[in-house]
Scaffold this active site. Structure first.
Site, short mmCIF file in Angstrom:
data_model
loop_
_atom_site.label_atom_id
_atom_site.label_comp_id
_atom_site.label_asym_id
_atom_site.label_seq_id
_atom_site.Cartn_x
_atom_site.Cartn_y
_atom_site.Cartn_z
N LYS A 13 0.83 -1.22 0.00
CA LYS A 13 0.00 0.00 0.00
C LYS A 13 0.87 1.27 0.00
CE LYS A 13 -2.25 -0.81 3.85
NZ LYS A 13 -1.68 -2.10 4.30
N ARG A 88 -9.31 1.02 9.09
CA ARG A 88 -8.90 -0.36 9.29
C ARG A 88 -9.96 -1.14 10.07
NH1 ARG A 88 -3.01 0.57 9.08
NH2 ARG A 88 -1.87 -1.37 9.13
N ARG A 123 11.74 -6.27 4.55
CA ARG A 123 11.41 -4.84 4.51
C ARG A 123 12.39 -4.02 5.36
NH1 ARG A 123 5.38 -2.52 4.97
NH2 ARG A 123 5.37 -3.14 7.15
N ARG A 156 11.48 -2.41 10.99
CA ARG A 156 10.41 -1.99 11.90
C ARG A 156 10.20 -3.07 12.96
NH1 ARG A 156 5.34 0.01 8.38
NH2 ARG A 156 4.25 -1.13 10.01
N ARG A 167 -0.52 -9.42 13.12
CA ARG A 167 -1.07 -8.33 12.30
C ARG A 167 -1.95 -8.89 11.19
NH1 ARG A 167 3.89 -4.94 10.49
NH2 ARG A 167 2.40 -3.42 9.76
P1 AMP Z 1 1.01 0.60 8.99
O1 AMP Z 1 2.21 1.45 8.84
O2 AMP Z 1 -0.16 1.12 8.20
O3 AMP Z 1 1.27 -0.86 8.74
O4 AMP Z 1 0.55 0.72 10.53
C1 AMP Z 1 1.41 0.30 11.57
C2 AMP Z 1 0.62 0.13 12.87
O5 AMP Z 1 0.02 1.39 13.22
C3 AMP Z 1 -0.54 -0.86 12.81
O6 AMP Z 1 -0.13 -2.21 12.99
C4 AMP Z 1 -1.41 -0.34 13.95
O7 AMP Z 1 -0.89 -0.70 15.21
C5 AMP Z 1 -1.25 1.18 13.82
N1 AMP Z 1 -2.27 1.75 12.91
C6 AMP Z 1 -2.06 2.38 11.72
N2 AMP Z 1 -3.22 2.77 11.16
C7 AMP Z 1 -4.21 2.37 12.01
C8 AMP Z 1 -5.63 2.46 11.99
N3 AMP Z 1 -6.28 3.02 10.99
N4 AMP Z 1 -6.30 1.92 13.05
C9 AMP Z 1 -5.67 1.38 14.09
N5 AMP Z 1 -4.34 1.23 14.17
C10 AMP Z 1 -3.59 1.73 13.14
#
Ligand code: AMP
Length: 212
Positions: A13, A88, A123, A156, A167
């Site tokens: 994404k 999400r 990654r 990360r 996740r």
């Molecule tokens: P990402 O970088 O989008 O993979 O997000 C990393 C982490 O941030 C996720 O595993 C969640 O813990 C948190 N996070 C990001 N976006 C959301 C969201 N819309 N709702 C809840 N947690 C989020």
């Protein structure tokens, strides 16, 4: 264009968001990026999000909804935007509706779980400028160093294998129902994530060509 990008963690994404953002000249809003920045700065928001993020759980809805509200009210979003990583959950999608946001499309990038696990292990991210790389698929020119700003790359914390599995579980149970939610509204476009980044980009370009 007002676009949501859906897909499992590691489906690509973020990378596709960068490309769509350049093509359509609209900003990307990534809740994950925003939360990581807050954690790095040590703000209240960051402290609140840290334990959830590190364990691979979702941060509470009201926290991320607050972030999105703030962004969407800014001038930079008036010609459109890409939401990467939000919504999400169904309550988050309902909150977006309640803000009066009229979406053009929801693009879901589909990648099988086995592939996701393989991808996440390679990654690498730049904590300075937020760029993302993969040791095999999108390597940097100099190993371990960000092409854009020269900072040393890191892994990360939530890309650790056990966290990735949790996740993915969260994605399937809480986030994936959004596909039906948006399909019923006639907004869902599905693209199969390909082995090669360029191939996925070509499919995404074709899927979005009607918005140009
Ligand atoms: P990402 O970088 O989008 O993979 O997000 C990393 C982490 O941030 C996720 O595993 C969640 O813990 C948190 N996070 C990001 N976006 C959301 C969201 N819309 N709702 C809840 N947690 C989020």
């Amino acid at each position: 264009m007002k676009l949501i990008l859906l897909g499992a963690p590691g489906a690509g994404k973020g990378t596709q968001a960068e490309r769509i953002s350049e093509r359509f000249q609209i900003p990307t809003i990534s809740t994950g990026e925003r939360l990581r920045a807050a954690m790095k700065e040590g703000t209240e928001l960051g402290k609140r999000a840290q334990s959830y993020m590190e364990s691979g759980a979702l941060v509470p809805d009201e926290v991320v909804i607050g972030i999105i509200k703030e962004y969407l009210s800014s001038d930079s979003c008036k010609n459109g935007f890409i939401l990467d990583g939000f919504p999400r959950s169904i309550p988050q999608a309902e909150a977006l509706d309640a803000m009066g946001v009229e979406l053009d499309a929801v693009l879901s990038i589909e990648v099988a779980d086995e592939k996701i696990v393989e991808r996440m292990s390679g990654r690498r991210v730049c904590t300075e400028c937020g760029s993302t790389y993969h040791v095999i698929y999108t390597p940097t020119k100099v190993s371990g160093v960000c092409d854009k700003c020269g900072t040393e790359l890191t892994i990360r914390k939530d890309d650790a294998p056990e966290t990735v599995l949790s996740r993915l579980e969260t994605y399937h149970s809480i986030t994936e129902p959004l596909k039906e939610f948006y399909s019923e509204k006639g907004l869902l476009i599905t693209v199969e994530g390909q082995e090669k980044l360029e191939d996925t980009s070509a499919l995404v370009n074709a899927a979005l060509s009607r918005f140009e």
